[in-house]
Structure formats: structure tokens, C-alpha cells
Design a protein around this motif. Structure first.
Motif, short mmCIF file in Angstrom:
data_model
loop_
_atom_site.label_atom_id
_atom_site.label_comp_id
_atom_site.label_asym_id
_atom_site.label_seq_id
_atom_site.Cartn_x
_atom_site.Cartn_y
_atom_site.Cartn_z
N PHE A 45 0.84 -1.20 0.00
CA PHE A 45 0.00 0.00 0.00
C PHE A 45 0.87 1.26 0.00
CE2 PHE A 45 -3.79 -2.09 2.42
CZ PHE A 45 -4.19 -2.74 1.28
N GLY A 46 1.89 1.26 0.84
CA GLY A 46 2.77 2.42 0.93
C GLY A 46 3.50 2.69 -0.37
N ARG A 99 1.43 8.82 -6.19
CA ARG A 99 0.94 10.01 -5.47
C ARG A 99 -0.55 9.86 -5.20
NH1 ARG A 99 4.53 12.54 -3.03
NH2 ARG A 99 3.33 14.45 -3.04
N ALA A 100 -0.96 8.65 -4.83
CA ALA A 100 -2.37 8.30 -4.68
C ALA A 100 -2.91 8.69 -3.31
CB ALA A 100 -2.55 6.79 -4.88
N THR A 101 -4.23 8.79 -3.25
CA THR A 101 -4.92 9.01 -1.99
C THR A 101 -5.23 7.66 -1.35
OG1 THR A 101 -7.09 8.96 -3.05
CG2 THR A 101 -6.00 11.13 -2.87
N VAL A 102 -5.65 7.70 -0.09
CA VAL A 102 -6.08 6.48 0.58
C VAL A 102 -7.28 5.89 -0.17
CG1 VAL A 102 -7.14 5.58 2.70
CG2 VAL A 102 -5.19 7.13 2.85
N ARG A 146 7.67 7.50 6.59
CA ARG A 146 7.85 8.96 6.59
C ARG A 146 7.38 9.58 5.26
NH1 ARG A 146 12.39 7.38 9.44
NH2 ARG A 146 13.75 7.47 7.62
N GLU A 147 7.68 8.89 4.17
CA GLU A 147 7.23 9.38 2.86
C GLU A 147 5.70 9.35 2.77
OE1 GLU A 147 9.32 7.86 -0.65
OE2 GLU A 147 10.76 6.97 0.74
N VAL A 148 5.12 8.24 3.20
CA VAL A 148 3.67 8.09 3.16
C VAL A 148 3.00 9.13 4.06
CG1 VAL A 148 1.75 6.57 3.81
CG2 VAL A 148 3.67 5.66 2.49
N GLU A 155 -0.19 15.97 2.95
CA GLU A 155 -0.42 16.78 1.74
C GLU A 155 -1.85 16.58 1.23
OE1 GLU A 155 1.15 16.48 -2.81
OE2 GLU A 155 2.68 16.39 -1.24
N ASN A 156 -2.29 15.32 1.19
CA ASN A 156 -3.65 15.02 0.74
C ASN A 156 -4.69 15.64 1.68
OD1 ASN A 156 -2.75 13.59 -1.47
ND2 ASN A 156 -2.94 11.60 -0.50
N LYS A 157 -4.40 15.61 2.96
CA LYS A 157 -5.32 16.19 3.94
C LYS A 157 -5.45 17.69 3.74
CE LYS A 157 -6.20 16.31 8.90
NZ LYS A 157 -5.69 15.92 10.21
N GLU A 158 -4.34 18.35 3.46
CA GLU A 158 -4.35 19.79 3.23
C GLU A 158 -5.12 20.15 1.96
OE1 GLU A 158 -0.29 21.05 3.21
OE2 GLU A 158 0.00 20.51 5.32
#
Length: 88
Positions: free
Chosen positions: A15-16, A23-26, A57-59, A65-68
Motif C-alpha cells: 500500500f505504501g 501520489r495516490a490518496t487512501v 515517513r514518505e507516506v 499533503e492530501n489532507k491539506e
């Protein structure tokens, strides 16, 4: 769609790697693997830090970033919805 994983640990790393590579979202990751968003998020936040701190750390950065950007994507989706409705 991907399916069988040998272990939950393997799944967390896959998944990670998928998220970072694309650069995918959950949500997009869950859809690609045919699992729930909860499963993806739980694996990434609980399993991955123990298995691969560097990847985690990357994830984590991508998750932040996705949250923002979430409110922006939501607004664009709503705009698109109403544009499509007005074009009928």
C-alpha cells in the motif's frame, strides 16, 4: 485490481509503495486493491512504521499533503457536479 497478499505486513508495504509511486490518496489505493479505506489507513499508520520507517515517513508526508488539499478537491468535485447538471 489486486487481491491476495501473503501477509498483512506485506500488504502495508505494498500500500505504501503504491501510494508513493502514484501520489495516490487512501481512497484511490483502497479502490485499486479492493479493500476499505479503513484497512489502508490502519495498515499505513499501524503496521508500516514498524516495517519500513523510511517508507512510512514518505507516506506520512503524502497523507498530510492530501489532507491539506482535501477541501480543494471536494470543492472542485462539487463544482463539476453542478456544471454537469446544468449542461443537461
Amino acid at each position: 485490481m489486486y487481491t491476495m497478499f501473503r501477509t498483512d505486513k506485506e500488504r502495508a508495504v505494498i500500500f505504501g509503495e503504491y501510494m508513493i509511486d502514484r501520489r495516490a490518496t487512501v481512497r484511490a489505493t483502497a479502490a485499486a486493491f479492493g479493500v476499505s479505506k479503513s484497512t489502508v489507513h490502519k495498515d499505513l499508520t499501524e503496521q508500516l512504521p514498524k516495517l519500513s520507517p523510511k517508507l512510512y515517513r514518505e507516506v506520512r508526508g503524502l497523507l498530510e499533503e492530501n489532507k491539506e488539499q482535501r477541501h480543494i478537491r471536494g470543492g472542485l468535485a462539487t463544482k463539476h457536479k453542478y456544471e454537469m447538471a446544468s449542461n443537461k
